[in-house]
Design a protein around this motif. Structure first.
Motif, PDB file in Angstrom:
ATOM      1  N   VAL A 111      -0.385   6.991  10.789  1.00 39.44           N
ATOM      2  CA  VAL A 111      -0.166   5.648  10.237  1.00 39.44           C
ATOM      3  C   VAL A 111       0.650   4.799  11.222  1.00 39.44           C
ATOM      4  O   VAL A 111       0.343   3.631  11.458  1.00 39.44           O
ATOM      5  CB  VAL A 111       0.518   5.772   8.852  1.00 39.44           C
ATOM      6  N   TYR A 139      -0.231  -2.088  -3.558  1.00 39.71           N
ATOM      7  CA  TYR A 139      -1.559  -2.488  -3.068  1.00 39.71           C
ATOM      8  C   TYR A 139      -2.219  -3.431  -4.075  1.00 39.71           C
ATOM      9  O   TYR A 139      -2.696  -4.518  -3.727  1.00 39.71           O
ATOM     10  CB  TYR A 139      -2.385  -1.208  -2.878  1.00 39.71           C
ATOM     11  N   ILE A 188      -0.609   1.314  12.999  1.00 38.91           N
ATOM     12  CA  ILE A 188       0.109   0.025  12.934  1.00 38.91           C
ATOM     13  C   ILE A 188       0.422  -0.460  14.351  1.00 38.91           C
ATOM     14  O   ILE A 188       0.169  -1.616  14.699  1.00 38.91           O
ATOM     15  CB  ILE A 188       1.402   0.151  12.088  1.00 38.91           C
ATOM     16  N   LEU A 199      -8.748   3.341   7.077  1.00 34.57           N
ATOM     17  CA  LEU A 199      -8.449   1.986   7.555  1.00 34.57           C
ATOM     18  C   LEU A 199      -9.621   1.453   8.368  1.00 34.57           C
ATOM     19  O   LEU A 199     -10.115   2.147   9.267  1.00 34.57           O
ATOM     20  CB  LEU A 199      -7.206   2.014   8.464  1.00 34.57           C
ATOM     21  N   THR A 237       0.131  -0.088   4.333  1.00 35.32           N
ATOM     22  CA  THR A 237      -0.218   1.086   5.146  1.00 35.32           C
ATOM     23  C   THR A 237       1.020   1.961   5.373  1.00 35.32           C
ATOM     24  O   THR A 237       0.953   3.189   5.277  1.00 35.32           O
ATOM     25  CB  THR A 237      -0.807   0.620   6.505  1.00 35.32           C
ATOM     26  N   ILE A 253      -8.310  -1.381   3.559  1.00 40.70           N
ATOM     27  CA  ILE A 253      -7.503  -0.176   3.319  1.00 40.70           C
ATOM     28  C   ILE A 253      -8.047   0.555   2.089  1.00 40.70           C
ATOM     29  O   ILE A 253      -8.170  -0.054   1.021  1.00 40.70           O
ATOM     30  CB  ILE A 253      -6.020  -0.567   3.043  1.00 40.70           C
ATOM     31  N   TRP A 305      -7.329   4.030  -0.172  1.00 48.29           N
ATOM     32  CA  TRP A 305      -6.514   5.214  -0.437  1.00 48.29           C
ATOM     33  C   TRP A 305      -7.409   6.302  -1.004  1.00 48.29           C
ATOM     34  O   TRP A 305      -8.088   6.096  -1.998  1.00 48.29           O
ATOM     35  CB  TRP A 305      -5.397   4.856  -1.416  1.00 48.29           C
ATOM     36  N   LEU A 325      -5.740   8.145   4.267  1.00 47.73           N
ATOM     37  CA  LEU A 325      -5.845   6.690   4.161  1.00 47.73           C
ATOM     38  C   LEU A 325      -6.948   6.252   5.116  1.00 47.73           C
ATOM     39  O   LEU A 325      -6.918   6.585   6.303  1.00 47.73           O
ATOM     40  CB  LEU A 325      -4.513   6.055   4.566  1.00 47.73           C
ATOM     41  N   VAL A 376      -4.679  -1.544  12.048  1.00 49.06           N
ATOM     42  CA  VAL A 376      -4.379  -2.376  10.885  1.00 49.06           C
ATOM     43  C   VAL A 376      -3.303  -3.359  11.320  1.00 49.06           C
ATOM     44  O   VAL A 376      -2.412  -3.006  12.084  1.00 49.06           O
ATOM     45  CB  VAL A 376      -3.936  -1.511   9.687  1.00 49.06           C
TER      46      VAL A 376
END
Ligand code: MRU
Length: 362
Positions: free
Chosen positions: A39, A131, A43, A18, A57, A9, A11, A16, A48
């Motif tokens: 996002v 994070y 997921i 991934l 995330t 990950i 930032w 973002l 991710v």
């Protein structure tokens, strides 16, 4: 990508980045998320995955959305944004905890008076801090994990399940983090990695991380775990977790529960590596943990792994009769009495002690 610092990950302030875990080990491609919708997609589609990585995330998803909208959302809109993100995957508690912590930064009574730029700054700072905290906690729990083993003149043999490494977290990993730290500390180590049917996180991701790290390992099918414990002198099983209930019952990747039973039968210690974020004292036992049911395609086909454009990663291939009915619970619950101890950033904690160690804060 640096071997020592595998990070899934990144930032980037307005987006973002991934690492697309659906494509590993074949390819290293990055998926760029620039709003909450991206996002949630990442997921749900397992671009991710892994409880801590999902939580981080999700937090960045909320930050991206706040940065994208022109004006400050109402409190109800903010709550609805968090709820949409929360619904992306149900079993791991980390996402809920992270989003609740984010929400608690903006109490209703002072919400309207808080300038929007300040809200965005606070939310971003919190996501970045979460994070960084995850990496720190993983390193610390791994150090505690070392205390469970001593160097002898024979190999240390660890069996693990699913993927709990750098890919499943902000970095380093939990169960695989302990393994990584054992290797760095000079232990002569052999790892047995379950392939983890049906989604194959062990075969695709753990085997890849172990290879990148130069740790001696064997990939085994899940059905070989009993054989491994009966014949290979396994010293310990170490796995991760998605949610620990108040009584210590622990939900983790499907196949963990039978592994714990086999470990108990063979007198092999069964450890769960986890940070505080995995404990959920709101539910008394594992019976209350919601278990994600995933598509039956993952069980009946080889070609369930899809790229972002929908094309299959592997050749199309059914491994079962067409139209067969399959079940695909993604997690199972291991009863507390099969768990030797939790390896945490606060030390080694027995199931009966989790409340006294973690319960006060939660
Ligand atoms: O479905 P996944 O790949 O998200 O499942 C992951 C696991 O079950 C892991 O063991 C767990 O999230 C802990 S990761 C540190």
């Amino acid at each position: 990508m640096e071997k020592q610092n595998l990070r899934p990950i990144f930032w980037e302030g307005e987006a973002l980045r991934l690492l697309d875990q659906r494509l590993i080990p074949g390819k290293k491609e990055w998926f760029l998320a620039s709003n909450a919708k991206d996002v949630i997609f990442a997921i749900r589609e397992m671009i991710v995955r892994g409880a801590p990585a999902i939580a981080i995330t999700g937090l960045f998803g909320a930050v991206l959305e706040l940065k994208k909208v022109g004006s400050k959302p109402s409190y109800a809109e903010f709550e609805s944004l968090l709820s949409r993100i929360l619904e992306s995957r149900p079993t791991a508690v980390n996402l809920r905890t992270a989003l609740e912590e984010l929400k608690s930064l903006f109490p209703l009574h002072s919400y309207d008076s808080l300038p929007f730029p300040e809200m965005k700054r606070k939310a971003e700072e919190f996501a970045v801090a979460t994070y960084e905290e995850d990496i720190r906690n993983n390193m610390t729990l791994a150090e505690h994990g070392l205390s469970l083993f001593s160097k002898t003149d024979r190999k240390l043999r660890i069996l693990t399940h699913c993927n709990t490494g750098a890919l499943a977290t902000a970095g380093h990993g939990t169960a695989l983090g302990v393994i990584r730290s054992l290797h760095k500390a000079g232990f002569d180590l052999t790892v047995y990695a379950d392939e983890t049917r049906p989604y194959l996180q062990g075969a695709r991701l753990t085997a890849w991380e172990l290879k990148e790290e130069g740790i001696e390992s064997y990939l085994i099918t899940d059905s070989m775990a009993g054989w491994a414990m009966a014949t290979q002198k396994i010293d310990a099983v170490i796995v991760g977790v998605d949610r620990v209930a108040a009584n210590g019952d622990s939900a983790n990747k499907i196949g963990t529960y039978p592994l714990a039973i086999v470990a108990k039968y063979h007198g092999v210690p069964f450890y769960i590596a986890a940070t505080e974020k995995s404990f959920d004292f709101r539910i008394p036992s594992g019976k209350e943990i919601p278990i994600e049911m995933r598509t039956q395609d993952e069980v009946t086909r080889f070609s369930f792994l899809k790229k972002a454009d929908g094309t299959p990663v592997l050749e199309e291939g059914m491994i079962a009769p067409v139209d067969v009915k399959a079940l695909n619970p993604s997690f199972d619950v291991t009863p507390a009495d099969l768990i030797t101890a939790f390896i945490t950033e606060r030390g080694i904690v027995k199931p009966q002690d989790i409340r006294s160690v973690f319960g006060l804060r939660l």
